[in-house]
Design a protein around this motif. Structure first.
Motif, PDB file in Angstrom:
ATOM      1  N   CYS A  63       0.849  -1.199   0.000  1.00  0.00           N
ATOM      2  CA  CYS A  63       0.000   0.000   0.000  1.00  0.00           C
ATOM      3  C   CYS A  63       0.880   1.244   0.000  1.00  0.00           C
ATOM      4  O   CYS A  63       0.714   2.140  -0.830  1.00  0.00           O
ATOM      5  N   LYS A  64       1.822   1.286   0.937  1.00  0.00           N
ATOM      6  CA  LYS A  64       2.713   2.450   1.055  1.00  0.00           C
ATOM      7  C   LYS A  64       3.541   2.652  -0.214  1.00  0.00           C
ATOM      8  O   LYS A  64       3.663   3.774  -0.720  1.00  0.00           O
ATOM      9  N   ALA A  65       4.099   1.565  -0.738  1.00  0.00           N
ATOM     10  CA  ALA A  65       4.929   1.653  -1.935  1.00  0.00           C
ATOM     11  C   ALA A  65       4.093   2.068  -3.151  1.00  0.00           C
ATOM     12  O   ALA A  65       4.532   2.901  -3.956  1.00  0.00           O
ATOM     13  N   ILE A  67       1.376   3.883  -3.282  1.00  0.00           N
ATOM     14  CA  ILE A  67       1.041   5.314  -3.236  1.00  0.00           C
ATOM     15  C   ILE A  67       2.251   6.154  -3.642  1.00  0.00           C
ATOM     16  O   ILE A  67       2.132   7.075  -4.453  1.00  0.00           O
ATOM     17  N   LYS A  68       3.421   5.827  -3.105  1.00  0.00           N
ATOM     18  CA  LYS A  68       4.626   6.589  -3.450  1.00  0.00           C
ATOM     19  C   LYS A  68       4.920   6.497  -4.945  1.00  0.00           C
ATOM     20  O   LYS A  68       5.262   7.499  -5.588  1.00  0.00           O
ATOM     21  N   GLU A  69       4.785   5.300  -5.515  1.00  0.00           N
ATOM     22  CA  GLU A  69       5.036   5.117  -6.952  1.00  0.00           C
ATOM     23  C   GLU A  69       3.978   5.830  -7.781  1.00  0.00           C
ATOM     24  O   GLU A  69       4.292   6.447  -8.795  1.00  0.00           O
ATOM     25  N   LEU A  70       2.723   5.747  -7.352  1.00  0.00           N
ATOM     26  CA  LEU A  70       1.640   6.402  -8.090  1.00  0.00           C
ATOM     27  C   LEU A  70       1.811   7.915  -8.120  1.00  0.00           C
ATOM     28  O   LEU A  70       1.580   8.550  -9.148  1.00  0.00           O
ATOM     29  N   ILE A  71       2.223   8.488  -6.999  1.00  0.00           N
ATOM     30  CA  ILE A  71       2.423   9.945  -6.957  1.00  0.00           C
ATOM     31  C   ILE A  71       3.513  10.352  -7.955  1.00  0.00           C
ATOM     32  O   ILE A  71       3.378  11.359  -8.640  1.00  0.00           O
ATOM     33  N   LYS A  72       4.563   9.535  -8.061  1.00  0.00           N
ATOM     34  CA  LYS A  72       5.612   9.812  -9.063  1.00  0.00           C
ATOM     35  C   LYS A  72       5.027   9.728 -10.474  1.00  0.00           C
ATOM     36  O   LYS A  72       5.380  10.515 -11.349  1.00  0.00           O
ATOM     37  N   MET A  73       4.139   8.765 -10.688  1.00  0.00           N
ATOM     38  CA  MET A  73       3.600   8.505 -12.025  1.00  0.00           C
ATOM     39  C   MET A  73       2.560   9.532 -12.465  1.00  0.00           C
ATOM     40  O   MET A  73       2.513   9.898 -13.641  1.00  0.00           O
ATOM     41  N   VAL A  74       1.708   9.998 -11.539  1.00  0.00           N
ATOM     42  CA  VAL A  74       0.581  10.858 -11.929  1.00  0.00           C
ATOM     43  C   VAL A  74       0.862  12.343 -11.798  1.00  0.00           C
ATOM     44  O   VAL A  74       0.064  13.164 -12.229  1.00  0.00           O
ATOM     45  N   GLY A 131      -5.587  16.824  -2.381  1.00  0.00           N
ATOM     46  CA  GLY A 131      -5.561  18.183  -1.839  1.00  0.00           C
ATOM     47  C   GLY A 131      -4.162  18.594  -1.448  1.00  0.00           C
ATOM     48  O   GLY A 131      -3.209  18.375  -2.174  1.00  0.00           O
ATOM     49  N   ASP A 132      -4.024  19.147  -0.237  1.00  0.00           N
ATOM     50  CA  ASP A 132      -2.702  19.615   0.200  1.00  0.00           C
ATOM     51  C   ASP A 132      -2.006  18.622   1.121  1.00  0.00           C
ATOM     52  O   ASP A 132      -1.049  18.964   1.806  1.00  0.00           O
ATOM     53  N   LYS A 133      -2.465  17.368   1.148  1.00  0.00           N
ATOM     54  CA  LYS A 133      -1.792  16.340   1.954  1.00  0.00           C
ATOM     55  C   LYS A 133      -0.429  16.037   1.331  1.00  0.00           C
ATOM     56  O   LYS A 133      -0.308  15.913   0.118  1.00  0.00           O
ATOM     57  N   SER A 134       0.582  15.903   2.191  1.00  0.00           N
ATOM     58  CA  SER A 134       1.904  15.485   1.699  1.00  0.00           C
ATOM     59  C   SER A 134       1.817  14.000   1.323  1.00  0.00           C
ATOM     60  O   SER A 134       0.839  13.324   1.652  1.00  0.00           O
ATOM     61  N   THR A 135       2.868  13.491   0.691  1.00  0.00           N
ATOM     62  CA  THR A 135       2.903  12.069   0.341  1.00  0.00           C
ATOM     63  C   THR A 135       2.758  11.218   1.602  1.00  0.00           C
ATOM     64  O   THR A 135       1.970  10.278   1.630  1.00  0.00           O
ATOM     65  N   ASP A 136       3.513  11.557   2.657  1.00  0.00           N
ATOM     66  CA  ASP A 136       3.441  10.777   3.902  1.00  0.00           C
ATOM     67  C   ASP A 136       2.052  10.841   4.527  1.00  0.00           C
ATOM     68  O   ASP A 136       1.564   9.841   5.060  1.00  0.00           O
ATOM     69  N   GLU A 137       1.419  12.004   4.456  1.00  0.00           N
ATOM     70  CA  GLU A 137       0.062  12.130   5.006  1.00  0.00           C
ATOM     71  C   GLU A 137      -0.932  11.297   4.188  1.00  0.00           C
ATOM     72  O   GLU A 137      -1.829  10.665   4.748  1.00  0.00           O
ATOM     73  N   LEU A 138      -0.751  11.283   2.873  1.00  0.00           N
ATOM     74  CA  LEU A 138      -1.634  10.477   2.023  1.00  0.00           C
ATOM     75  C   LEU A 138      -1.415   8.991   2.293  1.00  0.00           C
ATOM     76  O   LEU A 138      -2.380   8.232   2.388  1.00  0.00           O
ATOM     77  N   VAL A 139      -0.161   8.580   2.441  1.00  0.00           N
ATOM     78  CA  VAL A 139       0.161   7.186   2.766  1.00  0.00           C
ATOM     79  C   VAL A 139      -0.534   6.792   4.064  1.00  0.00           C
ATOM     80  O   VAL A 139      -1.225   5.764   4.131  1.00  0.00           O
ATOM     81  N   ASP A 140      -0.394   7.622   5.094  1.00  0.00           N
ATOM     82  CA  ASP A 140      -1.011   7.341   6.385  1.00  0.00           C
ATOM     83  C   ASP A 140      -2.541   7.273   6.251  1.00  0.00           C
ATOM     84  O   ASP A 140      -3.178   6.351   6.750  1.00  0.00           O
ATOM     85  N   HIS A 141      -3.100   8.247   5.554  1.00  0.00           N
ATOM     86  CA  HIS A 141      -4.553   8.326   5.389  1.00  0.00           C
ATOM     87  C   HIS A 141      -5.106   7.084   4.669  1.00  0.00           C
ATOM     88  O   HIS A 141      -6.039   6.442   5.147  1.00  0.00           O
ATOM     89  N   VAL A 142      -4.495   6.728   3.525  1.00  0.00           N
ATOM     90  CA  VAL A 142      -5.002   5.611   2.725  1.00  0.00           C
ATOM     91  C   VAL A 142      -4.730   4.266   3.394  1.00  0.00           C
ATOM     92  O   VAL A 142      -5.626   3.424   3.488  1.00  0.00           O
TER      93      VAL A 142
END
Length: 177
Positions: A63-65, A67-74, A131-142
């Motif tokens: 899950c964490k990986a 999200i990090k990869e998707l953020i790079k991709m999108v 929104g304005d969530k950082s990558t780490d905040e999005l990882v935690d949230h999801v």
């Protein structure tokens, strides 16, 4: 009609197959290649020390990986479109993307596929409304709140007991048994 298969011994010990109304030589070759590839895939996926089914720790790490990869991709939130996100979701579970994460790439790949199979819609929704969530905040949230795949999972020791195998035998850090 009835099929007939004749085996004839040829020159220099070669065997020839003559078929009447059966599979063509090309279909036979294609079938053998497909069978060989399926066997090779089974060998690759059945590595020693690799669990049959991804465990909770693997799904959480995936899950964490992912999200990090998707953020790079999108790309950045402001430039993100639904089609970019969907394209990213379709390509995120690829072997090459999991070389630097908590578990060996084959384990991460399998866990990613399981995770995305269960939570692809939620991932799409959350990436589109980051929104304005950082990558780490999005990882935690999801991973903790939306999908709950990391709830109660501790990845702090994920790499501590990772075993490296060579020719099916566990190896130490220096290559010794």
């Amino acid at each position: 009609g009835e099929r007939e298969l004749e085996v004839c011994s040829g020159v220099a010990g070669h065997t020839k197959l003559r078929q009447e109304g059966g599979m063509s030589r090309l279909s036979l070759v294609v079938a053998l290649v497909a069978l060989s590839m399926a066997s090779l895939l089974a060998l690759v996926l059945a590595q020693p020390g690799m669990p049959e089914k991804p465990q909770k720790e693997h799904i959480c790490a995936a899950c964490k990986a992912a999200i990090k990869e998707l953020i790079k991709m999108v790309g950045p939130v402001k430039k993100r479109t639904e089609s970019k996100v969907i394209e990213g979701l379709d390509g995120v579970c690829e072997f090459e993307k999991f070389r630097i994460y908590d578990f060996p790439p084959p384990t991460m790949l399998k866990a990613c596929q399981v995770f995305m199979g269960d939570h692809e819609d939620a991932m799409e929704r959350e990436l589109l409304k980051q929104g304005d969530k950082s990558t780490d905040e999005l990882v935690d949230h999801v991973c903790n709140k939306v999908t709950k795949v990391c709830k109660g999972v501790n990845l702090d020791n994920a790499n501590k007991d990772t075993k490296v195998y060579m020719d099916g035998k566990p190896m130490g850090a220096g290559g010794e048994l």
